[in-house]
Design an enzyme around this catalytic site. Structure first.
Site, PDB file in Angstrom:
ATOM      1  N   ASN A  12       9.640  -9.290   4.310  1.00  0.00           N
ATOM      2  CA  ASN A  12       9.912  -9.251   5.769  1.00  0.00           C
ATOM      3  C   ASN A  12       8.500  -9.401   6.076  1.00  0.00           C
ATOM      4  OD1 ASN A  12      10.303  -8.569   8.075  1.00  0.00           O
ATOM      5  ND2 ASN A  12      10.506  -6.454   8.092  1.00  0.00           N
ATOM      6  N   LYS A  14       7.561 -10.068   9.157  1.00  0.00           N
ATOM      7  CA  LYS A  14       7.369  -9.265  10.458  1.00  0.00           C
ATOM      8  C   LYS A  14       6.899 -10.522  11.318  1.00  0.00           C
ATOM      9  CE  LYS A  14       6.990  -5.019   8.486  1.00  0.00           C
ATOM     10  NZ  LYS A  14       6.857  -3.470   8.274  1.00  0.00           N
ATOM     11  N   GLU A 101      11.101  -0.608  13.371  1.00  0.00           N
ATOM     12  CA  GLU A 101      10.342  -1.191  14.315  1.00  0.00           C
ATOM     13  C   GLU A 101      11.144  -1.715  15.747  1.00  0.00           C
ATOM     14  OE1 GLU A 101       8.128  -3.991  11.663  1.00  0.00           O
ATOM     15  OE2 GLU A 101       7.384  -2.078  10.914  1.00  0.00           O
ATOM     16  N   GLU A 170      14.192   2.905   4.331  1.00  0.00           N
ATOM     17  CA  GLU A 170      12.435   2.624   4.825  1.00  0.00           C
ATOM     18  C   GLU A 170      12.270   3.958   5.492  1.00  0.00           C
ATOM     19  OE1 GLU A 170      11.378  -2.134   4.498  1.00  0.00           O
ATOM     20  OE2 GLU A 170      12.257  -1.167   6.821  1.00  0.00           O
ATOM     21  N   GLY A 176       3.827   0.463   6.244  1.00  0.00           N
ATOM     22  CA  GLY A 176       2.254   0.099   6.680  1.00  0.00           C
ATOM     23  C   GLY A 176       1.510   1.006   6.694  1.00  0.00           C
ATOM     24  N   SER A 216       5.573   0.364   2.110  1.00  0.00           N
ATOM     25  CA  SER A 216       4.046   0.594   1.300  1.00  0.00           C
ATOM     26  C   SER A 216       4.264   0.076  -0.161  1.00  0.00           C
ATOM     27  CB  SER A 216       3.247   1.768   1.416  1.00  0.00           C
ATOM     28  OG  SER A 216       3.007   1.865   2.891  1.00  0.00           O
TER      29      SER A 216
HETATM   30  P1  13P Z   1       5.157  -2.409   4.462  1.00  0.00           P
HETATM   31  O1  13P Z   1       5.522  -2.954   3.084  1.00  0.00           O
HETATM   32  O2  13P Z   1       4.171  -3.451   5.292  1.00  0.00           O
HETATM   33  O3  13P Z   1       4.891  -1.077   4.204  1.00  0.00           O
HETATM   34  O4  13P Z   1       6.449  -2.514   5.645  1.00  0.00           O
HETATM   35  C1  13P Z   1       7.500  -2.259   5.105  1.00  0.00           C
HETATM   36  C2  13P Z   1       8.795  -2.592   6.061  1.00  0.00           C
HETATM   37  O5  13P Z   1       8.766  -2.373   7.139  1.00  0.00           O
HETATM   38  C3  13P Z   1       9.630  -3.743   5.321  1.00  0.00           C
HETATM   39  O6  13P Z   1      10.619  -4.168   6.183  1.00  0.00           O
END
Ligand code: 13P
Length: 255
Positions: A12, A14, A101, A170, A176, A216
């Site tokens: 992902n 983002k 998010e 998640e 993050g 993470s």
């Molecule tokens: P991170 O791997 O950056 O923590 O993000 C996870 C996430 O939100 C994947 O959709």
């Protein structure tokens, strides 16, 4: 013993990578693909402007194209939005729904997610439905209640899950932050989610659903997470932006 479910690792991205940066990633990552285990499914979800470019790179490969979102309506006066038909036309195979998010920033609810997933399923795209609790909810002992409430978004499916349906656990506090859930925490949550699926759709359907962990995930912790029977791969943000790291995650999931 690992389950019969084929592991899946989804990138992902983002709001990262321009189309040119995305193309450079594909050149690098796809050159590594022949060396990666074949028993793992892979998908990349770029931002909308990079979908077509990434799709052209992925089309001749086994890596699937994914979208980060979709609009609830099929077409019309919805400025800035993207429909299922547009995704289908670009060769998108799956789409994220319910990412935390978007729950946080767009105030989207289970009712929205439910309609989005139905829209995707009707068009033959696999929904990747994201659920997870905040730190406050975990500390308050409400993790399972929150997950159960989020699963209400599956209610529009009637008695059958759509083909290819994927669930992603998640925990919001792990996204993050560099603080991944422990494998034990993830296994507990996944087992709870699978039991909910079994209650609703029967144990055979539930047993076929891949439940990914996200939050993470890095090449350093992936093996420990992905080797657990209940964890069928990952939904990965930061570490999926680096070709060598994404390749290492594929190895961790498929090895
Ligand atoms: P991170 O791997 O950056 O923590 O993000 C996870 C996430 O939100 C994947 O959709």
């Amino acid at each position: 013993m690992k389950s019969a479910r084929t592991p899946l690792v989804v990138a992902n991205w983002k709001m990262n990578k321009t189309p040119s940066e995305a193309a450079a990633f594909c050149d690098d990552f796809l050159s590594r693909l022949p060396g990666l285990p074949e028993g793992v499914d892979l998908a990349i979800a770029p931002a909308f402007p990079a979908l077509e470019r990434v799709g052209r790179h992925l089309a001749p490969t086994r890596v699937k194209l994914a979208a980060q979102d979709v609009h609830v309506e099929p077409k019309g006066a919805f400025t800035g939005e993207v429909s299922v038909a547009m995704l289908t036309d670009l060769g998108v195979a799956m789409a994220l729904v319910g990412h935390s998010e978007r729950r946080r920033d767009r105030k989207e609810t289970e009712a929205d997610f439910s309609r989005k997933m139905k829209r995707l399923a009707d068009a033959g795209l696999a929904p990747v439905y994201c659920v997870g609790e905040t730190l406050e909810e975990r500390d308050g002992g409400r993790t399972e209640a929150v997950l159960a409430a989020q699963m209400a978004a599956l209610d529009l499916f009637g008695d059958a899950l759509p083909p290819g349906f994927v669930l992603a656990y998640e925990p919001v506090w792990a996204i993050g932050t560099g603080r991944a859930a422990t494998p034990e925490m993830a296994v507990d949550a996944h087992a709870f989610l699978r039991a909910r699926l079994a209650d609703r759709f029967g144990s055979q359907s539930a047993g076929g659903v891949r439940i990914l962990y996200g939050g993470s995930v890095t090449p350093a912790n992936a093996k420990d997470l992905f080797s657990r029977d209940e964890i069928d791969g990952g939904l990965v943000g930061g570490a999926s932006l680096v070709p060598a790291d994404f390749a290492a995650l594929a190895v961790a999931a498929g090895g």
